[in-house]
Design a protein around this motif. Structure first.
Motif, PDB file in Angstrom:
ATOM      1  N   GLY A 208       6.200   0.671  -0.675  1.00 45.77           N
ATOM      2  CA  GLY A 208       6.084   0.821  -1.971  1.00 45.77           C
ATOM      3  C   GLY A 208       6.855   0.139  -3.009  1.00 45.77           C
ATOM      4  O   GLY A 208       6.206  -0.508  -3.902  1.00 45.77           O
ATOM      5  N   SER A 209       8.133  -0.159  -2.808  1.00 42.44           N
ATOM      6  CA  SER A 209       8.969  -1.302  -3.159  1.00 42.44           C
ATOM      7  C   SER A 209       8.860  -2.330  -2.412  1.00 42.44           C
ATOM      8  O   SER A 209       8.879  -1.888  -0.792  1.00 42.44           O
ATOM      9  N   ASN A 279      -2.276   1.698  -6.291  1.00 41.83           N
ATOM     10  CA  ASN A 279      -1.052   1.065  -5.999  1.00 41.83           C
ATOM     11  C   ASN A 279      -1.040   1.052  -4.394  1.00 41.83           C
ATOM     12  O   ASN A 279       0.278   0.863  -3.967  1.00 41.83           O
ATOM     13  N   ASP A 280      -1.838   1.593  -3.659  1.00 48.70           N
ATOM     14  CA  ASP A 280      -1.743   1.954  -2.148  1.00 48.70           C
ATOM     15  C   ASP A 280      -2.541   0.481  -1.257  1.00 48.70           C
ATOM     16  O   ASP A 280      -3.521   0.392  -1.634  1.00 48.70           O
ATOM     17  N   ALA A 281      -1.581  -0.118  -0.591  1.00 50.97           N
ATOM     18  CA  ALA A 281      -2.143  -1.341  -0.018  1.00 50.97           C
ATOM     19  C   ALA A 281      -3.473  -1.199   0.731  1.00 50.97           C
ATOM     20  O   ALA A 281      -4.223  -2.046   0.876  1.00 50.97           O
ATOM     21  N   ARG A 282      -3.327   0.048   1.518  1.00 48.58           N
ATOM     22  CA  ARG A 282      -4.600   0.359   2.383  1.00 48.58           C
ATOM     23  C   ARG A 282      -5.797   0.354   1.666  1.00 48.58           C
ATOM     24  O   ARG A 282      -6.907  -0.172   2.017  1.00 48.58           O
ATOM     25  N   GLU A 285      -6.716  -3.144   0.492  1.00 49.07           N
ATOM     26  CA  GLU A 285      -7.177  -3.866   1.774  1.00 49.07           C
ATOM     27  C   GLU A 285      -8.915  -3.555   2.135  1.00 49.07           C
ATOM     28  O   GLU A 285      -9.664  -4.303   2.357  1.00 49.07           O
ATOM     29  N   GLY A 327       8.896  -1.544   6.655  1.00 48.63           N
ATOM     30  CA  GLY A 327       8.367  -1.014   5.632  1.00 48.63           C
ATOM     31  C   GLY A 327       6.868  -0.698   5.626  1.00 48.63           C
ATOM     32  O   GLY A 327       6.230  -1.242   6.755  1.00 48.63           O
ATOM     33  N   ILE A 329       4.004  -1.493   4.617  1.00 50.86           N
ATOM     34  CA  ILE A 329       3.016  -2.601   4.760  1.00 50.86           C
ATOM     35  C   ILE A 329       3.408  -3.586   5.755  1.00 50.86           C
ATOM     36  O   ILE A 329       2.513  -4.167   6.598  1.00 50.86           O
ATOM     37  N   ASN A 332       2.536  -2.116   9.011  1.00 47.72           N
ATOM     38  CA  ASN A 332       0.974  -1.861   9.541  1.00 47.72           C
ATOM     39  C   ASN A 332       0.152  -2.766   8.972  1.00 47.72           C
ATOM     40  O   ASN A 332      -1.119  -2.688   9.652  1.00 47.72           O
ATOM     41  N   SER A 333       0.448  -3.813   8.111  1.00 49.04           N
ATOM     42  CA  SER A 333      -0.740  -4.654   7.644  1.00 49.04           C
ATOM     43  C   SER A 333      -0.763  -5.560   8.263  1.00 49.04           C
ATOM     44  O   SER A 333      -0.245  -6.865   8.398  1.00 49.04           O
TER      45      SER A 333
HETATM   46  P1  ADP Z   1       8.350   3.499   0.240  1.00 51.26           P
HETATM   47  O1  ADP Z   1       8.627   2.107  -0.077  1.00 51.26           O
HETATM   48  O2  ADP Z   1       7.887   4.359  -0.848  1.00 51.26           O
HETATM   49  O3  ADP Z   1       9.180   4.278   1.178  1.00 51.26           O
HETATM   50  P2  ADP Z   1       6.459   2.865   2.431  1.00 51.26           P
HETATM   51  O4  ADP Z   1       7.535   1.830   3.380  1.00 51.26           O
HETATM   52  O5  ADP Z   1       5.963   3.983   3.117  1.00 51.26           O
HETATM   53  O6  ADP Z   1       6.901   3.081   0.802  1.00 51.26           O
HETATM   54  O7  ADP Z   1       5.264   2.016   2.362  1.00 51.26           O
HETATM   55  C1  ADP Z   1       4.017   2.299   1.688  1.00 51.26           C
HETATM   56  C2  ADP Z   1       2.958   1.402   1.470  1.00 51.26           C
HETATM   57  O8  ADP Z   1       2.612   1.118   2.835  1.00 51.26           O
HETATM   58  C3  ADP Z   1       1.786   1.787   0.861  1.00 51.26           C
HETATM   59  O9  ADP Z   1       1.435   0.828   0.261  1.00 51.26           O
HETATM   60  C4  ADP Z   1       0.780   1.713   2.096  1.00 51.26           C
HETATM   61  O10 ADP Z   1      -0.651   1.556   1.469  1.00 51.26           O
HETATM   62  C5  ADP Z   1       1.037   0.788   2.999  1.00 51.26           C
HETATM   63  N1  ADP Z   1       0.736   1.217   4.533  1.00 51.26           N
HETATM   64  C6  ADP Z   1       0.850   2.224   5.153  1.00 51.26           C
HETATM   65  N2  ADP Z   1       0.312   2.056   6.256  1.00 51.26           N
HETATM   66  C7  ADP Z   1      -0.667   0.827   6.330  1.00 51.26           C
HETATM   67  C8  ADP Z   1      -1.677   0.380   7.027  1.00 51.26           C
HETATM   68  N3  ADP Z   1      -2.204   0.759   8.063  1.00 51.26           N
HETATM   69  N4  ADP Z   1      -2.232  -0.981   6.349  1.00 51.26           N
HETATM   70  C9  ADP Z   1      -1.673  -1.462   5.240  1.00 51.26           C
HETATM   71  N5  ADP Z   1      -0.790  -0.959   4.379  1.00 51.26           N
HETATM   72  C10 ADP Z   1      -0.320   0.381   4.818  1.00 51.26           C
END
Ligand code: ADP
Length: 396
Positions: A208-209, A279-282, A285, A327, A329, A332-333
């Protein structure tokens, strides 16, 4: 010693309880919708047992009371009494020169409130909740681990903005750096994984950050976050690095004042602003896969910026032993990792595309002949804060 680590939002409270003798997690939980005109969902997980309660929670003190009630429940709890909680640790964001790890007192809270405009999403809810908790639980020490503390080892040439001298001296305008707990964890974990304490690591915390940190021997040498958490890489809905003079033009053309424009940059910028999707990378994508060109460009800008910071930090560190992704992204990305590592063979960076597709926990994703190793390492900011909390309580 048992330590509760709290993660606060303006209407949420998430926590983990650690037994610091073994550094094991005893419980985790969360409460949402605090102070709202609706029932909060209060969940707690102790071992395999998950419990949920829906009830009205007035403020953060009431949320902590609910958490302690659940943890001390005779049948399902893991504590015999609240007295077992030796301290509550907080990953606090910003208190200017009051950095480091400190017992929460009036001076710290006054400073966090006075500097709220640097971290408007974080400082006000933290200061408010800490005041409530001090009043409600005077016997439990509260410890703030400031995110800026890890970056005190950054040399002046990497901390100083080219602003009028008075701004630095009087108003503390400088690159403070944030995400300290996460980068500290990654530095320490890479030393454990490789058995080396002299590593040069570029840690990419992408969530998120997002921020990138250059580290040598586990110490920060540079961080992409500057004066405020609105800087550096594009964030989920915050702008990242930006030319402030564009504001004058937009102010004239829109008739909006500076505060409104800055609030827009901090809430409608970043990946959300660029993609126009989320604002969500998922979501972004998915939209890009379905042919949304604006979403695709947002991801390209994000990965290009990560690349630029990695390039800078290879220069700052004179090379690197490892690049680490962490983090939400980063862990997981597949796409973001793939695009960041593409076309970096000049510096000896080679991603193993198959390994990158099958990441499971801590995973090396570079090829065997890659000069710089590439890793995915899930971060654990809470254990860092728990360790710092124990140290602060013991030395007090
Ligand atoms: P924070 O900084 O709020 O702790 P996180 O580290 O949990 O946030 O990261 C949140 C981000 O991770 C979101 O943008 C979410 O879309 C992304 N994210 C989580 N799972 C996946 C995935 N499988 N593919 C791409 N992005 C992902």
């Amino acid at each position: 010693m048992k330590v509760l680590v709290a993660n606060l939002g303006s209407t949420s409270f998430k926590y983990r309880l650690f037994d610091m003798q073994t550094e094991s997690q005893l419980a985790r939980g969360g409460i949402d919708r605090i102070g709202e005109e609706a029932d909060s969902n209060c969940f707690v997980e102790i071992g395999d047992n998950r419990q949920e309660v829906q009830t009205r929670i007035a403020d953060h003190a009431a949320a902590v009371q609910m958490c302690l009630d659940q943890l001390t429940d005779r049948e399902t709890g893991c504590l015999s009494s609240v007295d077992e909680v030796a301290a509550i640790g907080f990953k606090a964001v910003f208190a200017g020169k009051l950095s480091g790890v400190r017992i929460v007192d009036d001076n710290l809270l006054d400073t966090m409130e006075a500097l709220a405009d640097v971290a408007p999403a974080h400082n006000p809810p933290y200061a408010k909740a800490m005041r409530q908790l001090r009043a409600a639980f005077p016997a439990i020490p509260l410890v703030a681990a400031l995110e800026t503390a890890f970056h005190e080892t950054i040399a002046p040439e990497y901390r100083t903005y080219a602003v009028p001298y008075e701004w630095q001296e009087k108003y503390e305008v400088r690159r403070w750096g944030f995400h300290g707990a996460s980068h500290r964890y990654i530095g320490g974990r890479m030393a454990e994984i490789t058995g080396r304490d002299d590593l040069k690591v570029i840690s990419c915390h992408l969530g998120g950050s997002s921020s990138i940190c250059a580290m040598e021997g586990g110490e920060s040498r540079s961080n992409s976050l500057g004066m405020t958490p609105q800087s550096g890489l594009p964030q989920n809905n915050r702008v990242g690095d930006f030319d402030p003079y564009a504001l004058r033009l937009v102010k004239r053309l829109t008739g909006k004042d500076y505060d409104t424009l800055l609030d827009e940059l901090a809430s409608q910028g970043g990946l959300l602003g660029m993609s126009g999707v989320s604002n969500d990378a998922r979501d972004i994508e998915q939209a890009a896969e379905q042919g949304n060109a604006q979403a695709d460009l947002a991801l390209k800008v994000y990965t290009a910026d990560i690349k630029r910071y990695i390039g800078q930090y290879l220069a700052v560190l004179n090379g690197a032993n490892a690049i680490v992704f962490t983090g939400g992204i980063g862990e997981n990305s597949e796409r973001v990792r793939r695009d960041v590592c593409a076309n970096m063979d000049y510096v000896g960076l080679h991603l193993d595309k198959e390994r990158n597709k099958h990441v499971d926990g801590e995973t090396k994703i570079s090829t065997e002949d890659s000069r710089i190793e590439i890793w995915v390492v899930p971060t654990n900011e809470e254990i860092v804060v728990a360790r710092q909390t124990v140290a602060a309580v013991n030395s007090n």
